[in-house]
Scaffold this active site. Structure first.
Site, mmCIF file in Angstrom:
data_model
loop_
_atom_site.group_PDB
_atom_site.id
_atom_site.type_symbol
_atom_site.label_atom_id
_atom_site.label_comp_id
_atom_site.label_asym_id
_atom_site.label_seq_id
_atom_site.Cartn_x
_atom_site.Cartn_y
_atom_site.Cartn_z
ATOM 1 N N ARG A 24 -1.772 -1.547 -9.956
ATOM 2 C CA ARG A 24 -0.588 -2.386 -10.143
ATOM 3 C C ARG A 24 -1.020 -3.840 -10.221
ATOM 4 O O ARG A 24 -2.145 -4.183 -9.819
ATOM 5 C CB ARG A 24 0.340 -2.245 -8.924
ATOM 6 C CG ARG A 24 0.691 -0.823 -8.592
ATOM 7 C CD ARG A 24 0.705 -0.598 -7.080
ATOM 8 N NE ARG A 24 0.791 0.838 -6.769
ATOM 9 C CZ ARG A 24 1.923 1.511 -6.671
ATOM 10 N NH1 ARG A 24 3.054 0.884 -6.786
ATOM 11 N NH2 ARG A 24 1.917 2.805 -6.438
ATOM 12 N N GLY A 69 0.835 -1.211 0.000
ATOM 13 C CA GLY A 69 0.000 0.000 0.000
ATOM 14 C C GLY A 69 0.861 1.249 0.000
ATOM 15 O O GLY A 69 2.073 1.187 0.178
ATOM 16 N N GLY A 128 7.351 7.543 5.968
ATOM 17 C CA GLY A 128 6.447 8.196 5.025
ATOM 18 C C GLY A 128 7.085 9.316 4.221
ATOM 19 O O GLY A 128 6.415 10.014 3.474
ATOM 20 N N ARG A 165 4.021 6.029 1.706
ATOM 21 C CA ARG A 165 4.574 7.396 1.712
ATOM 22 C C ARG A 165 4.021 8.194 0.547
ATOM 23 O O ARG A 165 4.673 9.101 0.031
ATOM 24 C CB ARG A 165 6.088 7.355 1.630
ATOM 25 C CG ARG A 165 6.539 6.538 0.449
ATOM 26 C CD ARG A 165 7.942 6.747 0.070
ATOM 27 N NE ARG A 165 8.318 5.653 -0.816
ATOM 28 C CZ ARG A 165 9.459 5.546 -1.423
ATOM 29 N NH1 ARG A 165 10.352 6.457 -1.243
ATOM 30 N NH2 ARG A 165 9.716 4.536 -2.206
ATOM 31 N N ASP A 176 7.689 3.837 -10.665
ATOM 32 C CA ASP A 176 8.545 3.620 -9.501
ATOM 33 C C ASP A 176 10.023 3.639 -9.865
ATOM 34 O O ASP A 176 10.665 2.608 -10.018
ATOM 35 C CB ASP A 176 8.172 2.328 -8.774
ATOM 36 C CG ASP A 176 7.836 2.630 -7.332
ATOM 37 O OD1 ASP A 176 8.544 3.459 -6.753
ATOM 38 O OD2 ASP A 176 6.877 2.059 -6.801
ATOM 39 N N ASP A 205 4.373 -5.051 -7.323
ATOM 40 C CA ASP A 205 3.727 -3.809 -6.879
ATOM 41 C C ASP A 205 4.278 -2.604 -7.649
ATOM 42 O O ASP A 205 3.729 -1.510 -7.541
ATOM 43 C CB ASP A 205 3.907 -3.601 -5.372
ATOM 44 C CG ASP A 205 5.356 -3.700 -4.934
ATOM 45 O OD1 ASP A 205 5.969 -4.756 -5.161
ATOM 46 O OD2 ASP A 205 5.885 -2.719 -4.384
ATOM 47 N N ASN A 206 5.352 -2.810 -8.395
ATOM 48 C CA ASN A 206 5.909 -1.731 -9.213
ATOM 49 C C ASN A 206 5.650 -1.986 -10.691
ATOM 50 O O ASN A 206 6.367 -1.487 -11.547
ATOM 51 C CB ASN A 206 7.416 -1.603 -8.964
ATOM 52 C CG ASN A 206 7.718 -1.163 -7.537
ATOM 53 O OD1 ASN A 206 6.884 -0.545 -6.894
ATOM 54 N ND2 ASN A 206 8.902 -1.484 -7.058
#
Ligand code: AMP
Ligand code: MG
Length: 472
Positions: free
Chosen positions: A179, A86, A122, A89, A254, A244-245
Site C-alpha cells: 500500500r 498493519g 481481529g 485482522r 478494502d 493504507d487502503n
C-alpha cells in the site's frame, strides 16, 4: 483429494521488520459459504473437493507451504497520519503464481488478533465479508482492477459489534497487499534501508520497467488515475480512500463502506464514518492525487538529494489531475458511444450529468438506457433530455460501432446497495440463496439477462440505504 496451493512465498523472505510471523486464531465451528472455483483454477489451486475446506479457509488448518504473517504498514486515515496500522485482522498465507504468470497474495481476513490489532478483536462479521465477496467479484466482472474473493467461511462464533453478529472469514487474493502506507511506515521512521528494500521488491513485483523512484511514481499514478476514472464511470464510491487502503499495484482494495450510486449526484457519500464527504463520489479524483503526493513524499527519501528532487516530484503530482481528466473523458465518452473524444465532448457529457443530477436520474439505468431507448424515462421533464439527445445523436452519427462501445461501457447490473443489504440480512438468518443468486447475476453485468430484471431497479423509497458501515 487434499487441497493443494502451489505456494511460492516472497514476502516472507524480506527482513522481519516488514511483518510479524503469526498464525490465524482457530475458530469454533467453521462452515464453508462459498469457494471461487474459477479463481482457484487461475491460481493453480487444486483439490477443491477436500472435505477440509472450511478448516483451511478459516485458519483452523494451515495449508502446506504457507508462511503465515501479518504485514506492517502505516497510513493517513481521513488526512491524519497514523504511524502504525498493519494487518490487525488479516494474515497473509503466502503467494502463488497464477496461470497468467502473475504473483498473487492469498490472505485470510477476520482471522484473529495479531501484534497490529490495537484495540480490535481481529475478527470480521458476516456482513462485510459477504459485501466484499460480492462487490469485489462484481468489480472484476465489470472489468475493474480489484482484489478478488477466493472463499468465505462462517466461523460459528459470535462477533460483538453494535449487537452480536455471526463471525466470518474472507480469503482475499491480491496482486499484492503493498500500500502507499507500506512506503510511509519506513519513510516516517527514517529507515531508508528498509524503504529501499521495499522499493526494490515493489519494482520487481509490479513495475519491472521502473528503474528509479520517479518512474515508479509515474507508473503508480497512471494505474491509479485509470482506476479512479473507472470507478467513476460505473458510479462506484470506495468510501475510505485512506493511504493504507490505496494499493501500489493499482487494484481496488478494502471494500469497507463502499457503495454504488443509484441516482446521480456528484457529492454522494454512503460511508457512515465519512462525515465531511472527504471521500464522496467526485472527491475521489482529488483524493487520489493527495494520496499519490504522500507516496511521492516517501519516495523522495530514496533520492540521492531529496531537496533537489522536490520540484520535479511536485511537478509530477501536479500533472496528475490532467491524467485523471484524460482517463475520465475516455471512459465517459465510451459511455455515450464516442471512441476518440475531443474537449467539446467533455461539455456534452457534463450537460447530461447536470440533467441527471437535476432529475435524480438513476446513473446506471440512464447510461444503459441510451442504447435501449429507456433513458428518456429517467427524466420527469424530458424536454432538456430531448435537447441534449439531439446534439448527442448528431455527434455520434459518424461513430462506427457506437452501440457496441456503449453496451461494453454501460453495465445493466451493478451491485446495488439495497440488494447487498437484503442479501446480508438473509445470510445472517442462515439463508445464502440470495448471496448465490447475486453472484450469478453479477458475473455477467453487461448482459441484459431477463432472469435478473428485478436487479436493475433502483431501491424503492423504503429500500434506500442511507449509510454503509466499515468492515470492523
Ligand atoms: P480498515 O478500516 O479496514 O482499512 O482498517 C484500518 C486498520 O484497522 C487496519 O490496521 C486494520 O487491520 C485494523 N482493523 C480493522 N478492524 C479490525 C479488527 N476487528 N481487529 C483488529 N484490527 C482491525
Ligand atoms: Mg484497510
Amino acid at each position: 483429494m487434499t487441497l493443494h496451493i502451489p505456494f511460492d512465498n516472497s514476502y516472507a523472505t524480506l527482513p522481519d521488520t516488514f511483518y510479524a510471523r503469526v498464525k490465524p486464531e482457530p475458530v469454533k465451528a467453521p462452515s464453508l459459504i462459498a469457494i471461487n472455483d474459477g479463481l482457484a483454477r487461475d491460481l493453480g489451486i487444486d483439490g477443491l473437493d477436500d472435505p477440509n475446506l472450511a478448516a483451511l479457509f478459516s485458519g483452523n488448518a494451515i495449508p502446506d507451504g504457507a508462511s503465515p504473517l501479518a504485514q506492517l504498514y502505516a497510513g493517513h486515515q481521513f488526512g491524519q497520519y497514523n504511524p502504525q496500522l498493519g494487518d490487525g485482522r488479516a494474515i497473509l498465507l503466502g503467494e502463488t503464481i497464477g496461470t497468467d504468470g502473475l504473483r498473487r497474495d492469498i490472505q485470510l481476513k477476520g482471522s484473529g488478533r495479531t501484534p497490529f490489532s490495537r484495540m480490535g478483536d481481529g475478527r470480521a462479521w458476516l456482513g462485510p465479508v459477504l459485501r466484499e465477496y460480492v462487490v469485489s467479484e462484481a468489480m472484476h466482472a465489470l472489468g475493474v482492477p480489484t482484489t478478488r474473493a477466493l472463499a468465505a467461511v462462517r466461523t460459528g462464533e459470535v462477533v460483538v459489534r453494535e449487537r452480536p453478529l455471526p463471525g466470518a472469514v474472507l480469503t482475499r487474493v491480491a496482486q499484492s497487499h503493498l500500500r502507499v502506507g507500506t512506503f510511509q511506515v519506513f519513510a516516517a521512521r527514517g529507515d531508508i534501508k528498509a524503504l529501499q528494500t521495499l522499493f526494490d521488491y515493489a519494482v520487481a513485483r509490479h513495475y519491472p520497467d521502473a528503474t528509479d523512484p520517479a518512474a515508479f511514481l509515474d507508473a503508480v499514478m497512471r494505474r491509479q488515475a485509470d482506476l479512479v476514472a473507472q470507478w467513476m464511470s460505473i458510479g462506484f464510491i470506495h468510501g475510505v480512500m485512506n493511504t493504507d487502503n490505496c494499493s501500489i499495484s493499482g487494484e481496488t482494495i478494502d471494500y469497507g463502506p463502499c457503495a454504488f450510486m443509484d441516482s446521480y449526484h456528484p457529492e454522494t457519500v454512503y460511508s457512515s464514518i465519512d462525515r465531511y464527504g472527504r471521500y464522496s463520489y467526485s472527491a475521489q479524483a482529488d483524493i487520489i492525487v493527495w494520496n499519490m503526493a504522500q507516496l511521492a513524499t516517501a519516495l523522495l527519501q530514496l533520492m540521492p538529494d531529496p531537496e533537489a528532487s522536490l520540484e520535479p516530484f511536485t511537478a509530477k503530482i501536479h500533472s496528475m489531475p490532467d491524467m485523471i481528466r484524460t482517463e475520465w473523458l475516455k471512459r465517459f465518452a465510451a459511455k455515450i458511444g464516442i471512441a476518440e473524444p475531443t474537449p467539446e465532448d467533455a461539455t456534452l457529457i457534463a450537460e447530461l450529468l447536470t440533467l441527471m443530477q437535476t432529475a435524480d436520474a438513476d446513473f446506471t439505468n440512464t447510461f444503459r438506457g441510451l442504447t435501449d431507448g429507456t433513458a428518456r424515462d429517467q427524466f420527469s421533464d424530458p424536454a432538456g433530455f430531448d435537447d441534449w439527445s439531439g446534439k448527442w445523436q448528431a455527434r455520434i452519427a459518424g461513430e462506427d460501432g457506437a452501440e457496441e462501445r456503449m453496451n461494453a461501457a454501460n453495465p445493466v447490473l451493478i451491485p446495488r446497495n439495497h440488494q447487498i443489504e437484503a442479501m446480508i440480512a438473509a445470510s445472517v438468518e442462515g439463508d445464502d440463496t440470495y448471496f448465490h443468486r447475486l453472484m450469478l447475476a453479477y458475473a455477467a453485468p453487461y448482459d441484459a439477462n431477463p432472469d435478473f430484471v428485478d436487479l436493475r431497479s433502483p431501491p424503492t423509497p423504503d429500500e434506500v440505504v442511507q449509510a454503509t458501515f466499515c468492515g470492523t
